[in-house]
Design a protein around this motif. Sequence first.
Motif, PDB file in Angstrom:
ATOM      1  N   GLN A   1     -15.843  19.271 -20.941  1.00 41.03           N
ATOM      2  CA  GLN A   1     -16.656  19.323 -22.150  1.00 41.03           C
ATOM      3  C   GLN A   1     -15.967  18.589 -23.291  1.00 41.03           C
ATOM      4  OE1 GLN A   1     -19.595  20.477 -22.909  1.00 41.03           O
ATOM      5  NE2 GLN A   1     -20.156  21.510 -20.986  1.00 41.03           N
ATOM      6  N   VAL A   2     -16.786  18.032 -24.152  1.00 36.68           N
ATOM      7  CA  VAL A   2     -16.299  17.328 -25.326  1.00 36.68           C
ATOM      8  C   VAL A   2     -16.899  18.002 -26.553  1.00 36.68           C
ATOM      9  CG1 VAL A   2     -16.289  15.153 -26.570  1.00 36.68           C
ATOM     10  CG2 VAL A   2     -16.063  15.157 -24.077  1.00 36.68           C
ATOM     11  N   GLN A   3     -16.073  18.255 -27.537  1.00 35.27           N
ATOM     12  CA  GLN A   3     -16.556  18.816 -28.791  1.00 35.27           C
ATOM     13  C   GLN A   3     -16.511  17.733 -29.864  1.00 35.27           C
ATOM     14  OE1 GLN A   3     -13.855  20.629 -27.094  1.00 35.27           O
ATOM     15  NE2 GLN A   3     -15.587  21.418 -25.915  1.00 35.27           N
ATOM     16  N   LEU A   4     -17.583  17.647 -30.634  1.00 34.80           N
ATOM     17  CA  LEU A   4     -17.692  16.677 -31.716  1.00 34.80           C
ATOM     18  C   LEU A   4     -17.934  17.428 -33.019  1.00 34.80           C
ATOM     19  CD1 LEU A   4     -20.061  14.098 -29.946  1.00 34.80           C
ATOM     20  CD2 LEU A   4     -17.579  13.996 -30.110  1.00 34.80           C
ATOM     21  N   VAL A   5     -17.141  17.125 -34.021  1.00 34.43           N
ATOM     22  CA  VAL A   5     -17.273  17.809 -35.307  1.00 34.43           C
ATOM     23  C   VAL A   5     -17.385  16.775 -36.417  1.00 34.43           C
ATOM     24  CG1 VAL A   5     -16.231  19.403 -36.942  1.00 34.43           C
ATOM     25  CG2 VAL A   5     -15.959  19.792 -34.478  1.00 34.43           C
ATOM     26  N   GLU A   6     -18.516  16.779 -37.104  1.00 27.37           N
ATOM     27  CA  GLU A   6     -18.738  15.838 -38.202  1.00 27.37           C
ATOM     28  C   GLU A   6     -18.270  16.432 -39.518  1.00 27.37           C
ATOM     29  OE1 GLU A   6     -22.608  15.582 -35.616  1.00 27.37           O
ATOM     30  OE2 GLU A   6     -21.337  17.147 -36.467  1.00 27.37           O
ATOM     31  N   SER A  25     -12.786  16.203 -29.492  1.00 25.98           N
ATOM     32  CA  SER A  25     -11.711  16.957 -28.842  1.00 25.98           C
ATOM     33  C   SER A  25     -12.205  17.449 -27.489  1.00 25.98           C
ATOM     34  CB  SER A  25     -11.266  18.137 -29.710  1.00 25.98           C
ATOM     35  OG  SER A  25     -12.344  19.032 -29.910  1.00 25.98           O
ATOM     36  N   GLY A  26     -11.278  17.968 -26.701  1.00 22.55           N
ATOM     37  CA  GLY A  26     -11.631  18.444 -25.370  1.00 22.55           C
ATOM     38  C   GLY A  26     -11.385  17.353 -24.349  1.00 22.55           C
ATOM     39  N   SER A  27     -12.307  17.193 -23.432  1.00 22.65           N
ATOM     40  CA  SER A  27     -12.170  16.233 -22.338  1.00 22.65           C
ATOM     41  C   SER A  27     -12.607  14.837 -22.778  1.00 22.65           C
ATOM     42  CB  SER A  27     -12.987  16.698 -21.140  1.00 22.65           C
ATOM     43  OG  SER A  27     -12.595  17.988 -20.713  1.00 22.65           O
ATOM     44  N   ILE A  28     -11.873  14.266 -23.712  1.00 22.11           N
ATOM     45  CA  ILE A  28     -12.290  13.001 -24.321  1.00 22.11           C
ATOM     46  C   ILE A  28     -12.237  11.834 -23.339  1.00 22.11           C
ATOM     47  CG2 ILE A  28     -11.742  13.687 -26.683  1.00 22.11           C
ATOM     48  CD1 ILE A  28      -9.093  12.221 -26.387  1.00 22.11           C
ATOM     49  N   PHE A  29     -11.581  12.004 -22.203  1.00 24.15           N
ATOM     50  CA  PHE A  29     -11.576  10.945 -21.190  1.00 24.15           C
ATOM     51  C   PHE A  29     -12.968  10.760 -20.593  1.00 24.15           C
ATOM     52  CE2 PHE A  29     -11.865  14.028 -17.809  1.00 24.15           C
ATOM     53  CZ  PHE A  29     -11.166  15.123 -18.280  1.00 24.15           C
ATOM     54  N   ARG A  30     -13.879  11.692 -20.882  1.00 24.76           N
ATOM     55  CA  ARG A  30     -15.230  11.607 -20.360  1.00 24.76           C
ATOM     56  C   ARG A  30     -16.143  10.730 -21.221  1.00 24.76           C
ATOM     57  NH1 ARG A  30     -15.971  15.854 -16.472  1.00 24.76           N
ATOM     58  NH2 ARG A  30     -18.193  15.299 -16.457  1.00 24.76           N
ATOM     59  N   ILE A  31     -15.640  10.203 -22.333  1.00 18.79           N
ATOM     60  CA  ILE A  31     -16.489   9.382 -23.198  1.00 18.79           C
ATOM     61  C   ILE A  31     -15.827   8.029 -23.474  1.00 18.79           C
ATOM     62  CG2 ILE A  31     -17.634  11.362 -24.270  1.00 18.79           C
ATOM     63  CD1 ILE A  31     -15.812  11.023 -26.681  1.00 18.79           C
ATOM     64  N   ASN A  32     -16.648   6.976 -23.508  1.00 19.50           N
ATOM     65  CA  ASN A  32     -16.183   5.633 -23.843  1.00 19.50           C
ATOM     66  C   ASN A  32     -16.856   5.089 -25.086  1.00 19.50           C
ATOM     67  OD1 ASN A  32     -14.309   5.203 -21.840  1.00 19.50           O
ATOM     68  ND2 ASN A  32     -15.754   4.261 -20.431  1.00 19.50           N
ATOM     69  N   ILE A 100     -19.539   9.793 -19.375  1.00 21.43           N
ATOM     70  CA  ILE A 100     -19.550   8.676 -18.433  1.00 21.43           C
ATOM     71  C   ILE A 100     -19.645   9.130 -16.987  1.00 21.43           C
ATOM     72  CG2 ILE A 100     -18.296   7.163 -19.998  1.00 21.43           C
ATOM     73  CD1 ILE A 100     -15.772   7.683 -18.378  1.00 21.43           C
ATOM     74  N   TRP A 101     -19.446  10.412 -16.727  1.00 24.86           N
ATOM     75  CA  TRP A 101     -19.457  10.921 -15.359  1.00 24.86           C
ATOM     76  C   TRP A 101     -20.687  11.758 -15.035  1.00 24.86           C
ATOM     77  CZ3 TRP A 101     -13.660  12.744 -14.977  1.00 24.86           C
ATOM     78  CH2 TRP A 101     -12.861  11.603 -14.867  1.00 24.86           C
ATOM     79  N   SER A 102     -21.575  11.920 -16.013  1.00 21.70           N
ATOM     80  CA  SER A 102     -22.791  12.688 -15.744  1.00 21.70           C
ATOM     81  C   SER A 102     -23.871  12.215 -16.689  1.00 21.70           C
ATOM     82  CB  SER A 102     -22.527  14.190 -15.929  1.00 21.70           C
ATOM     83  OG  SER A 102     -22.462  14.516 -17.300  1.00 21.70           O
ATOM     84  N   SER A 103     -25.011  12.839 -16.621  1.00 15.47           N
ATOM     85  CA  SER A 103     -26.103  12.477 -17.523  1.00 15.47           C
ATOM     86  C   SER A 103     -26.046  13.243 -18.837  1.00 15.47           C
ATOM     87  CB  SER A 103     -27.435  12.754 -16.831  1.00 15.47           C
ATOM     88  OG  SER A 103     -27.546  14.127 -16.491  1.00 15.47           O
TER      89      SER A 103
END
Length: 117
Positions: A1-6, A25-32, A100-103
Amino acid sequence: QVQLVESGGGLGQAGGSLRLSCAASGSIFRINTMGWYRQAPGKQREWVATITKVGRTNYADSVKGRFAISSDNAKNTVYLQMNSLQPEDTAVYYCSAPDIWSSARYWGQGTQVTVSS
């Protein structure tokens, strides 16, 4: 999971500037790629800008030349510099990133931007 805080929203004046930040934060390797979307009252959410991990950017025509998206990869943070603000820019701004690894797509909680004329 990735957490995004604005952060960084608020009240701006027409012709003025505001800067938004989005910390991942979190599993940031999952986003490009990270981007900004916005939703004005009574309207559908619309895409604003995107930046890739290597710094390639794209903008919606409505903000091109006025907004600039940037990133600090060391801080896992994306910014949206908004210049020449217009009342039509009033909206809740959301940070978003596709997995990047799921929908799945990750979303922040949103930050309100209000531009007065």
